[in-house]
Enzyme design. Structure first.
Site, short mmCIF file in Angstrom:
data_model
loop_
_atom_site.label_atom_id
_atom_site.label_comp_id
_atom_site.label_asym_id
_atom_site.label_seq_id
_atom_site.Cartn_x
_atom_site.Cartn_y
_atom_site.Cartn_z
CG ASP A 27 -40.52 13.98 82.17
OD1 ASP A 27 -41.29 14.13 81.11
OD2 ASP A 27 -40.87 13.45 83.27
CG ASP A 37 -36.17 9.33 72.88
OD1 ASP A 37 -36.17 10.15 73.88
OD2 ASP A 37 -36.83 8.44 72.76
#
Length: 212
Positions: free
Chosen positions: A118, A154
């Site tokens: 996260d 990403d």
């Protein structure tokens, strides 16, 4: 994405407690005995549905892998896949990895993976990022000398933040890859998220580092 609740999850986890270890702090410093061999131990924090850890276990049969996942509905999916794979060198923990020193002792771990964590993009949530220096302090304690930490994401902002965090902590950056899939690494095992993001054209970043 919100995971669908699985009301049978608790029963499933108890039925498979030889795979999804209960009360893992009781095994602190003794994980090789749990596996029943003397192989090195690698951990994945945020193991998701298990695609990465199963692929790594197949690729490295002489390494033991422990996957840690907080979401019960997710680790159930991972456990089902591990059972189907019949890989003997995997254990799972349904735990919050807020302090890994409660589960592993000093120098117990030979490798570590943080995959698509996260990003916690707001500044006030910086301390929740798994590459924040407070987390690096505990990683350094449980990892063996020269053990490699591999981080994939990403999220460019999180990647840049992590590079700075690693460098300021005095870690050695052994690889910094700004486009992992441009020249595919044949040894790279993709996570479910990695496949999803790369198919959409997202760039995948990877850094491999170790503590001095």
């Amino acid at each position: 994405m919100r995971q669908r609740n699985k009301p049978w999850a608790d029963d499933f986890l108890m039925e498979n407690k030889q795979l999804v270890i209960q009360n893992p702090s009781e095994h602190r410093g003794n994980w090789k005995a749990v596996f029943g061999n003397d192989h090195p131990i690698h951990i994945e924090v945020g193991t998701g549905k298990g695609q990465f850890i199963i692929g790594m276990a197949k690729q490295n049969p002489d390494v033991n892998f422990i996957g840690i996942e907080l979401a019960k509905s997710v680790i159930v999916s991972a456990a089902e896949k591990v059972i189907e794979s019949e890989q003997p060198n995997i254990l799972l923990l349904n735990e919050n990895a807020s302090d890994l020193r409660e589960i592993f002792t000093e120098n117990e771990i030979a490798g570590m993976y943080l995959n698509f964590s996260d990003p916690w993009p707001k500044n006030r949530h910086e301390k929740r990022r798994l590459t924040h220096h407070a987390f690096l302090e505990q990683y350094k304690e449980i990892l063996k000398e020269q053990a490699q930490l591999t981080f994939k994401t990403d999220n460019r902002g999180l990647f840049e933040y992590s590079l700075v965090s690693f460098s300021q902590f005095g870690m050695r950056l052994e690889e910094v890859n700004l486009h992992l899939h441009a020249f595919p690494d044949p040894l790279n095992i993709k996570t479910e998220y990695e496949e999803k993001f790369s198919e959409k054209g997202s760039r995948i970043y990877r850094v491999q580092a170790s503590f001095n």
